[in-house]
Design a protein around this motif. Structure first.
Motif, mmCIF file in Angstrom:
data_model
loop_
_atom_site.group_PDB
_atom_site.id
_atom_site.type_symbol
_atom_site.label_atom_id
_atom_site.label_comp_id
_atom_site.label_asym_id
_atom_site.label_seq_id
_atom_site.Cartn_x
_atom_site.Cartn_y
_atom_site.Cartn_z
ATOM 1 N N GLY A 1 -7.132 10.174 -3.728
ATOM 2 C CA GLY A 1 -6.534 9.116 -4.363
ATOM 3 C C GLY A 1 -5.219 8.565 -4.082
ATOM 4 N N LEU B 1 -3.701 5.443 -1.925
ATOM 5 C CA LEU B 1 -4.183 4.124 -1.412
ATOM 6 C C LEU B 1 -3.680 4.022 0.003
ATOM 7 N N THR C 1 0.956 -1.313 -0.014
ATOM 8 C CA THR C 1 0.010 0.098 0.091
ATOM 9 C C THR C 1 0.975 1.398 -0.085
ATOM 10 N N THR D 1 -19.172 -7.260 3.031
ATOM 11 C CA THR D 1 -18.283 -6.160 3.003
ATOM 12 C C THR D 1 -16.954 -6.480 3.966
ATOM 13 N N ALA E 1 -7.971 8.757 0.904
ATOM 14 C CA ALA E 1 -8.735 8.130 -0.224
ATOM 15 C C ALA E 1 -9.414 9.145 -1.307
ATOM 16 N N ILE F 1 -13.209 3.319 2.346
ATOM 17 C CA ILE F 1 -13.122 1.819 1.730
ATOM 18 C C ILE F 1 -14.018 2.129 0.151
ATOM 19 N N GLU F 2 -15.052 2.758 0.230
ATOM 20 C CA GLU F 2 -15.584 3.144 -1.215
ATOM 21 C C GLU F 2 -14.747 3.853 -2.191
ATOM 22 N N HIS F 3 -13.508 4.233 -1.782
ATOM 23 C CA HIS F 3 -12.575 4.969 -2.226
ATOM 24 C C HIS F 3 -11.315 4.370 -2.612
ATOM 25 N N GLY F 4 -11.482 2.880 -2.079
ATOM 26 C CA GLY F 4 -10.118 2.058 -2.276
ATOM 27 C C GLY F 4 -9.406 1.890 -1.064
ATOM 28 N N ALA F 5 -9.781 2.436 0.032
ATOM 29 C CA ALA F 5 -8.842 2.085 1.178
ATOM 30 C C ALA F 5 -9.468 0.575 1.826
ATOM 31 N N ARG F 6 -8.489 0.068 2.487
ATOM 32 C CA ARG F 6 -8.570 -1.135 2.964
ATOM 33 C C ARG F 6 -8.682 -1.143 4.759
#
Length: 530
Positions: A31, A33, A9, A439, A28, A162-167
């Motif tokens: 942009g 990660l 990441t 999810t 996020a 999370i919806e924008h790519g985070a974990r």
């Protein structure tokens, strides 16, 4: 949960409180990660163990005017971007007979100087607004305090990230930094549920572990001198006031009462701890809080309490130098935040963000994200102040009374209630469990507690834990003896908060709990503290 042994990441965030989740959202939206590791669950630390007060800034006008201004500005932003997480109650500062009249007279002057809105009101008007106030009230001022749901705000932060790519991984503990040259090359962590070891390679590591920030910094051989200041709070069985009520005196024990949905929360104490091994409310603290708070609201002396809880303020020792009053109290340490670039400690890709308060989390995240973006040569600007803080996840279930309103608006009349205290139906739990399975790949009673009001009513999980567990077996969400362990874990966590308030109605409730759960599950043979 991590299912493999290595992750990559751009940014690793350690800590899933409001600052860590707020930072994940900020990054996020730019942009960048990121991956968040939390040792327990979201808001397990101080972020979930506070009043739920959105400060107007008035509390800090005498001791920390800079923090007062930050609270005012950030409170205004949060009311715009996250109104669904906030109840605009308004606040009252109340003085009673015997309070320092010089302090009372200086309060509006200091508010004006700090540009914090403050309007004097008559005692008669204050008593009409809030009949529970003492007849010994001698002064009242109106401010722009509000009530905020800490769990709702952090869940929205993380879900939008999370919806924008985070974990996000919970129950994962960082155990080692692998340092080479002037950078952390990789991080080793352990899944506390299955003991699986895994590694993360990140360009930047952000330490947002709150009171545990010093422990995380040690892994890199760095000393961050933390102050462990424990504060305990009490939750009433019913809502006592419509406004946030503040005692008009220098910050002290039991001087803030915050309405939150159907209950009220008041506190806090301030006790220095040597370590983080024993963060629990005590009977002695409960006695102090009830005595102090009942001077402003007399009914607090005899009202039923359903729970006590304690958190640790993440204060940095160096902030002591900024004390305005020179006192020895941890309350007088600046409530500003500390953003530390550890390049000065020869670890160029480690950043620590700690201190501050719930109200200023977005600003803390923005300043940290700016530093991260600069290191990554990312030119995208912060969007968190103008982007609505609203995810697609079913986060409204954390708000008291919401489940009933949703059911009454569009519920099925054949649906049954599984949690009577909070009026949560079977279908509402099913929706939440399905979402968690999809999810988060897992769901259990504690996950449902974090994402809803399960176990937070007057019975503290006595009946709903069994009903919901039975439903989860019916739907094949649980197998074998998983449900028994689920119930034991939930009740063990709930009991720690009940112990200091066991008298009158809550003692009778506890005796019923004992009859049920010691008879069914043998909890009397186990250590309640795990």
């Amino acid at each position: 949960m991590p299912g493999k042994k290595k992750f990559n990441t751009e940014v690793l965030i350690i800590g899933g409180g409001v600052t860590g989740t707020g930072l994940a959202r900020d990054l996020a939206l730019r942009g960048i990660l990121c991956l968040v590791l939390e040792m327990e669950t979201i808001n397990a630390g101080a972020s979930g163990r506070n009043h739920g007060l959105l400060h107007s800034g008035a509390r800090y006008v005498s001791s920390d005017p800079v923090s007062a201004g930050e609270c005012k500005a950030e409170g205004d932003i949060l009311k715009k971007i996250a109104p669904h997480c906030i109840e605009t109650t308004g606040g009252l500062y109340i003085a009673v007979k015997g309070d320092d009249e010089d302090y009372i007279s200086q309060f509006p002057v200091l508010c004006q100087k700090a540009e914090i809105p403050c309007a004097p009101g008559s005692v008669k008007e204050a008593l009409e607004f809030e009949p529970a106030l003492t007849e010994n009230t001698i002064a009242a001022f109106r401010v722009e305090d509000a009530s905020i749901d800490p769990f709702h705000i952090s869940l929205e932060n993380m879900n939008q990230a999370i919806e924008h790519g985070a974990r996000y991984f919970n129950f994962c503990k960082v155990i080692r930094f692998h340092v080479a040259g002037k950078a952390i090359q990789r991080v080793t962590a352990v899944n506390l549920l299955n003991r699986q070891i895994f590694e993360i390679e990140a360009e930047i590591v952000v330490n947002a572990a709150g009171a545990w920030s010093g422990e995380i910094a040690k892994l890199a051989g760095i000393h961050v001198d933390m102050i462990y200041s424990k504060g305990s709070l009490l939750i009433t069985h019913n809502r006592v006031s419509g406004h946030v009520l503040n005692r008009l005196r220098p910050p002290s024990d039991g001087d803030i009462l915050v309405p939150g949905g159907t209950v009220s929360i008041f506190g806090t104490t301030s006790l220095r701890l040597d370590n983080l091994d024993n963060i629990r409310p005590t009977v002695e603290e409960t006695d102090i809080l009830v005595r102090e708070a009942s001077a402003m609201v007399p009914e607090l002396e005899n009202i039923r309490y359903i729970r006590a809880y304690a958190g640790v303020r993440p204060l940095v020792s160096s902030q002591e130098e900024g004390r305005a009053d020179g006192s020895g109290s941890d309350r007088s340490v600046s409530r500003g935040f500390s953003l530390i670039d550890h390049g000065a400690d020869k670890i160029e890709n480690l950043i620590t963000i700690t201190g501050g308060k719930m109200t200023t989390f977005r600003l803390m995240a923005e300043k940290t994200a700016n530093l991260v973006a600069d290191k990554l040569h990312n030119k995208n600007q912060c969007l968190t102040a103008i982007t609505p803080l609203k995810s697609k996840a079913p986060t409204r279930m954390t708000e008291a009374g919401t489940a009933f309103r949703l059911w009454s608006g569009k519920g099925n009349t054949e649906d049954i209630t599984l949690c009577e205290c909070e009026m949560i139906s079977k279908n509402q739990f099913k929706e939440l469990i399905d979402w968690l399975k999809k999810t988060r790949k897992t769901s259990d009673l504690n996950a449902l507690r974090v994402h809803s009001r399960l176990g937070k009513g007057s019975c503290q999980g006595t009946f709903c834990s069994q009903r919901v567990t039975g439903f989860m077996y019916d739907e094949d969400y649980l197998k074998d003896d998983e449900g028994i362990y689920n119930i034991k874990d939930l009740l063990r966590e709930r009991f720690i908060g009940q112990r200091p308030v066991l008298w009158n109605g809550q003692l009778a409730q506890a005796e019923l709990n004992e009859a049920l759960f010691c008879g069914f599950y043998g909890l009397d043979f186990e250590n309640p503290y795990g």
